[in-house]
Design an enzyme around this catalytic site. Structure first.
Site, short mmCIF file in Angstrom:
data_model
loop_
_atom_site.label_atom_id
_atom_site.label_comp_id
_atom_site.label_asym_id
_atom_site.label_seq_id
_atom_site.Cartn_x
_atom_site.Cartn_y
_atom_site.Cartn_z
N LYS A 96 73.20 -70.21 66.53
CA LYS A 96 71.88 -69.65 66.22
C LYS A 96 70.85 -70.75 65.91
CE LYS A 96 72.10 -65.20 66.77
NZ LYS A 96 71.58 -64.71 68.07
N TYR B 132 78.78 -68.93 64.58
CA TYR B 132 77.54 -68.18 64.84
C TYR B 132 76.31 -68.97 64.34
CZ TYR B 132 74.48 -63.99 64.38
OH TYR B 132 73.47 -63.07 64.45
P1 NAI Z 1 74.26 -55.11 68.75
O1 NAI Z 1 75.73 -55.37 68.76
O2 NAI Z 1 73.80 -53.72 68.41
O3 NAI Z 1 73.63 -55.49 70.17
C1 NAI Z 1 74.02 -56.61 70.89
C2 NAI Z 1 74.24 -56.19 72.33
O4 NAI Z 1 74.55 -57.35 73.11
C3 NAI Z 1 75.41 -55.22 72.50
O5 NAI Z 1 74.97 -54.01 73.11
C4 NAI Z 1 76.39 -55.99 73.37
O6 NAI Z 1 77.11 -55.17 74.28
C5 NAI Z 1 75.49 -56.97 74.09
N1 NAI Z 1 76.22 -58.14 74.58
C6 NAI Z 1 77.17 -58.84 73.92
N2 NAI Z 1 77.62 -59.84 74.70
C7 NAI Z 1 76.93 -59.79 75.85
C8 NAI Z 1 76.92 -60.59 77.04
N3 NAI Z 1 77.76 -61.63 77.18
N4 NAI Z 1 76.06 -60.26 78.02
C9 NAI Z 1 75.24 -59.19 77.91
N5 NAI Z 1 75.21 -58.40 76.81
C10 NAI Z 1 76.04 -58.70 75.79
O7 NAI Z 1 73.60 -56.18 67.76
P2 NAI Z 1 72.11 -56.41 67.21
O8 NAI Z 1 72.19 -56.44 65.75
O9 NAI Z 1 71.15 -55.52 67.88
O10 NAI Z 1 71.89 -57.93 67.66
C11 NAI Z 1 70.94 -58.36 68.60
C12 NAI Z 1 70.71 -59.85 68.41
O11 NAI Z 1 70.10 -60.08 67.14
C13 NAI Z 1 71.99 -60.69 68.44
O12 NAI Z 1 71.70 -61.92 69.09
C14 NAI Z 1 72.25 -60.95 66.98
O13 NAI Z 1 73.01 -62.12 66.78
C15 NAI Z 1 70.84 -61.07 66.45
N6 NAI Z 1 70.71 -60.86 65.02
C16 NAI Z 1 70.87 -59.62 64.49
C17 NAI Z 1 70.71 -59.44 63.14
C18 NAI Z 1 70.79 -58.10 62.53
O14 NAI Z 1 70.50 -58.00 61.32
N7 NAI Z 1 71.15 -57.06 63.26
C19 NAI Z 1 70.44 -60.57 62.24
C20 NAI Z 1 70.23 -61.82 62.90
C21 NAI Z 1 70.37 -61.94 64.24
#
Ligand code: NAI
Length: 319
Positions: free
Chosen positions: A167, A163
């Site tokens: 990133k 990851y």
């Molecule tokens: P989340 O799991 O709630 O949302 C991510 C969404 O992406 C999910 O609804 C999932 O179904 C969708 N997804 C996964 N693979 C996919 C694909 N191949 N095509 C289309 N959709 C897909 O997670 P969150 O926390 O909202 O994360 C959003 C972004 O922020 C991610 O890139 C994550 O790595 C990044 N991030 C989040 C942090 C946090 O504290 N929540 C910290 C640092 C980065």
């Protein structure tokens, strides 16, 4: 105070069925944008698929009088997401690359398939969706792109080597897209969020988790995507109703040889190591040209002889 509006603008938010992406999609729609709510609807580790997550967010936006359509493709099929925008709204102005999964394992235990899937969703997905939108951005001389990095990428985090690599790769991708897009008014920036979501529910302590609402980060992303925002090529960190800009910095460095005819030995390096790694005079460089030009200055200085000789260096003279 003038409200920031997105009337007539079309935005794709990837992974918008939950978490941060959902908060972004809702705020863009509230501000008048037409939104493609993309979500594959799989598990946190990227298995399976479902239309439910995207459909629920589209229903919520429409119930509030906003404009949205769902898209259930994986971001690796980026052209399909852009086609959904064109078919339904006739244009594309903004891409928010947010979709993400986790396959946490210690470095020694990462399988090739875990490595590949994490890179596919985060890094290749951002490449594919943004590249499909790029010709439209250039033609209309306007575009806004967000990629989503993480403190895990900027600083590393135990168990997240796959990851972290993806990133930080996104930062590199954004750095160059920002340079190439500039002349066509295409701005690309990185968001580094920390938010309560299913990705962090078992990682963050409960009290901390409760304060990290995705809705507190959405306004930062929405501003970065507005036509009045001129920020380009920046890393913006945000969480808990706070935000800042992050930079890579470079120390002032140390000469490893006195004369242009001198070579450098490992002992020279060892002997000046504490000065070489001293970051007290560190500064930010704004471009690759600036990095190269300081090297030209170094060569000039060695040719003309340093102002103050570095007594720590016992130079091997190969002449
Ligand atoms: P989340 O799991 O709630 O949302 C991510 C969404 O992406 C999910 O609804 C999932 O179904 C969708 N997804 C996964 N693979 C996919 C694909 N191949 N095509 C289309 N959709 C897909 O997670 P969150 O926390 O909202 O994360 C959003 C972004 O922020 C991610 O890139 C994550 O790595 C990044 N991030 C989040 C942090 C946090 O504290 N929540 C910290 C640092 C980065």
């Amino acid at each position: 105070m003038d409200n920031l509006r997105f009337d007539g603008r079309v935005v794709i938010v990837t992974g918008a069925g939950a978490g941060l992406g959902k908060a972004y999609a809702l705020l863009f729609a509230e501000r008048g944008a037409s939104v493609v709510v993309n979500d594959l609807g799989g598990s946190r580790s990227g298995d399976g698929s479902s239309s439910k997550a995207a459909d629920a967010v589209v229903a919520e936006i429409r119930a509030k009088g906003g404009k949205a359509v769902p898209n259930y493709d994986s971001v690796v099929d980026g052209d399909k997401l852009v086609q959904t925008a064109l078919d339904n709204f006739g244009r594309i102005d903004i891409v928010v690359n947010n979709a993400g999964i986790l396959r946490d394992k210690s470095f020694a235990r990462i399988s090739e398939s875990d490595w590949n899937l994490v890179h596919d969703v985060h890094l290749k997905g951002a490449f594919k969706v943004t590249q499909a939108a790029w010709p439209h951005f250039r033609k209309q001389n306007y575009g806004r792109v967000i990629v989503t990095s993480s403190n895990s990428g900027l600083y590393g985090n135990f168990g997240q080597a796959n990851y972290s690599a993806a990133k930080l790769g996104l930062v590199g991708l954004c750095n160059t897209m920002a340079i190439e897009g500039r002349k066509n008014n295409i701005n690309c920036n990185v968001i580094v969020p920390t938010a309560a979501s299913r990705l962090t529910e078992d990682i963050l302590p409960p009290d901390f988790f409760a304060e990290l609402k995705p809705e507190l980060i959405a306004p930062v992303v929405v501003w970065l995507c507005h036509e009045n925002c001129e920020e380009n090529g920046s890393i913006i960190e945000s969480a808990a109703g706070w935000a800042t800009k992050c930079h890579l910095v470079r120390g002032s460095g140390i000469l490893l040889r006195h004369k242009i005819t001198d070579m450098v030995s490992p002992e020279n390096v060892r002997d000046v190591w504490s000065k070489l790694t001293d970051m007290s005079q560190a500064s930010r460089l704004n471009s690759i040209e600036e990095a190269s030009s300081t090297l030209l200055g170094v060569i000039d200085e060695i040719k003309s002889g340093p102002q103050t000789k570095n007594e720590n260096i016992s130079v091997f003279d190969y002449t």
